[in-house]
Design a protein around this motif. Structure first.
Motif, short mmCIF file in Angstrom:
data_model
loop_
_atom_site.label_atom_id
_atom_site.label_comp_id
_atom_site.label_asym_id
_atom_site.label_seq_id
_atom_site.Cartn_x
_atom_site.Cartn_y
_atom_site.Cartn_z
N LYS A 4 5.55 -0.94 -0.93
CA LYS A 4 6.02 0.08 -1.68
C LYS A 4 5.35 0.15 -3.12
CE LYS A 4 10.44 -2.31 -3.07
NZ LYS A 4 10.09 -2.28 -4.68
N ASP A 5 5.44 -0.92 -3.72
CA ASP A 5 4.83 -1.01 -5.09
C ASP A 5 3.43 -0.68 -5.05
OD1 ASP A 5 7.50 -1.83 -5.79
OD2 ASP A 5 7.09 -3.92 -5.46
N LEU A 6 2.89 -1.11 -3.93
CA LEU A 6 1.25 -1.00 -4.23
C LEU A 6 1.01 0.55 -3.93
CD1 LEU A 6 -1.39 -2.34 -4.43
CD2 LEU A 6 -1.28 -2.58 -2.22
N LEU A 7 1.69 0.96 -3.02
CA LEU A 7 1.33 2.70 -2.74
C LEU A 7 1.99 3.52 -3.98
CD1 LEU A 7 0.74 4.82 -0.71
CD2 LEU A 7 3.18 4.59 0.06
N LYS A 8 3.03 3.05 -4.54
CA LYS A 8 3.38 3.81 -5.69
C LYS A 8 2.24 3.95 -6.84
CE LYS A 8 7.55 4.57 -8.70
NZ LYS A 8 6.73 5.16 -9.75
#
Length: 265
Positions: A4-8
């Motif tokens: 989720k953090d990488l995609l964000k």
């Protein structure tokens, strides 16, 4: 970094709105809407499948393999997740791949076996056996260096089957030269000359009693049952610490290979 953090971070760096990303995804043939993308980047929904993850990374200009790996780790069973996270974060997995690639490439360019690299591979193999409960069968490496490509495929399939590359501290390894799209080894020469010889002998014997057929060389695709037999045989050979340079052992190996490639169990 979590999925989720990488995609964000990819979405933020792209400066695209979720509506714009939704449109670009639809252009790629995906019906992914902005509500779903929002849930992905906020961790409300688990990581998307491989195709959507790949498309999201491409649309936002992110690292496809990094996002795929993050998703794979998050969805992996707990016992695999901790192992994969540690091996990836410490660079041990990257180092293992680098050693195997360096070993086979040095042999391809010089025709000489690098004993120092071979020793490092053996040490790293022991580390993985002890720390991650995963051991490769490396007994063929000294006599058949091209076999390193087979080990690269096995290591990739066990730890990172969905990714096409691995990175560590800014250095990237691409698997395209060693692993086909079907996850098969890409050999420059046959690493199983003894087994191939026995297999061809069996094929010729069968041709005498059967209808004419084309003998299929070992390098071509084998059925899954045969592959499993080969893997089992190699592991057994490694566990027993057989000396492949011993003529008597080679004779036994040929006889065993006939069994492997026969239609009998």
């Amino acid at each position: 970094m979590e999925y989720k953090d990488l995609l964000k971070s990819y979405i933020d760096k792209s400066t695209l709105s979720l509506s714009e990303i939704e449109k670009k995804m639809r252009d790629k043939g995906f019906s992914t809407n902005k509500a779903y993308i929002s849930k992905l980047q906020n961790g409300v929904h688990p990581p998307a499948g491989e195709d959507i993850t790949r498309a999201l990374a491409e649309v936002t200009g992110g690292d496809v393999d990094a996002l795929l790996l993050a998703g794979y780790i998050e969805k992996a069973p707990d016992e695999i997740k901790s192992i994969l996270t540690e091996a990836t974060n410490t660079g041990q997995l990257f180092a293992f791949f680098a050693l195997l690639i360096s070993y086979v490439e040095k042999y391809r360019s010089s025709g000489v076996i690098d004993e120092e690299l071979l020793q490092k591979i053996e040490v790293t193999n022991e580390v993985f056996a002890n720390e991650y409960k995963y051991r490769l069968s490396t007994s063929f490496l000294k006599d058949f260096p091209e076999y390193a490509v087979e080990l690269i495929v096995r290591l990739k399939q066990h730890f990172i089957p969905l990714t096409e590359s691995i990175s560590y501290r800014g250095v990237k390894i691409n698997f395209a030269d060693y692993v086909s799209k079907e996850n098969k080894p890409i050999f420059k020469e046959n690493p199983y000359p003894e087994i191939k010889e026995a297999a061809e002998a069996v094929s010729l014997e069968k041709l005498k009693d059967e209808q004419p057929a084309i003998a299929i060389p070992y390098e071509e695709e084998l059925d899954s049952a045969t592959q499993q037999k080969i893997i089992f045989f190699e592991s057994l050979e490694s566990d027993l610490e057989l000396d492949l340079t011993d003529p008597e052992i080679q004779k036994k190996l040929k006889r065993a290979a006939k069994i492997i490639f026969s239609s009998e169990d």
